[in-house]
Design a protein around this motif. Structure first.
Motif: not given
Length: 236
Positions: A33-36, A194-204, A224-232
């Motif tokens: 994952l990551g930004s453009n 790019q869809d971080v939420r979906l990618a974290l949902r299907v990956s281990t 998925l529950n990391d505050p920094a990831v959730r903010r960014a």
């Protein structure tokens, strides 16, 4: 199954990757994952040797592939589904799938079986097998790109932005297919998304790149529950 260690890569004077390391265990789905512009596609291209790494090493199933030509990497069972699908639009669906089996063209009986396997997973491709790929919808072209990769009989696939340009409903369908490939066929998968939420949902497990360097990694459920990831990345 895949071990990337301290890999760097450049485009001329531009440093695209700097000491990137990641591991993908056999039979798992791992997200990158990551930004453009973070270096996600460059990482996949370095693994597939579509670009030359300037440093580091890459091993697939224990064997060093850092300097192996791309066709040899495909023969070993590591196949990339490129960003933007990159299907051959003036060729038919069936011809696109045949190209996926190009390096195995002597194994005609196996290839016939693979057509049936792909058509069973993607019935729309069977219905449109004689149509030009340019007439397919974006979702159907993504199915074709994945089907073409499956024709090479991979043990692992690299998926680059499979949700790009697709509606939310089609994105859900594509990721259901990705999970089925992993669950039913045992495929190991490294997915850039790019869809971080979906990618974290299907990956281990997941890795997050920023500016060509590894910024963070961990179990997907923890990220998925990391505050920094959730903010960014999740807008929370």
């Amino acid at each position: 199954m895949l071990d990337v260690r301290n890999v760097s890569a450049s485009y001329g004077a531009i440093q695209a990757l700097q000491n990137v390391s990641l591991q993908v265990p056999r039979g798992e789905i791992v997200a990158l994952l990551g930004s453009n512009g973070a270096g996600k596609s460059t990482t996949l291209n370095a693994i597939s040797h579509l670009i030359e790494p300037s440093a580091g090493e890459i091993r697939f199933d224990g064997e060093l592939i850092s300097r192996a030509p791309s066709d040899d990497i495909v023969r070993r069972g590591l196949v990339q589904v490129p960003e933007g699908r990159e299907v051959f639009k003036d060729m038919s669906v069936r011809e696109n799938l045949e190209l996926g089996a190009f390096l195995r063209k002597s194994a005609r009986k196996e290839i016939a079986d693979d057509f049936e396997r792909v058509y069973t997973m993607f019935p729309r491709l069977k219905e449109r097998s004689e149509q030009r790929a340019s007439t397919l919808s974006g979702g159907e072209q993504q199915m074709l790109a994945i089907g073409r990769a499956l024709m090479a009989r991979p043990r692992m696939i690299l998926l680059d932005e499979p949700s790009m340009g697709l509606s939310p409903l089609l994105v859900e369908q594509i990721f259901e297919i990705i999970q089925r490939l992993n669950r039913e066929q045992g495929l190991t998968i490294l997915v850039v998304e790019q869809d971080v939420r979906l990618a974290l949902r299907v990956s281990t497990y997941a890795y997050i790149l920023e500016n060509g360097e590894m910024n963070l990694h961990g179990a997907s459920k923890d990220l998925l529950n990391d505050p920094a990831v959730r903010r960014a990345y999740l807008g929370v």
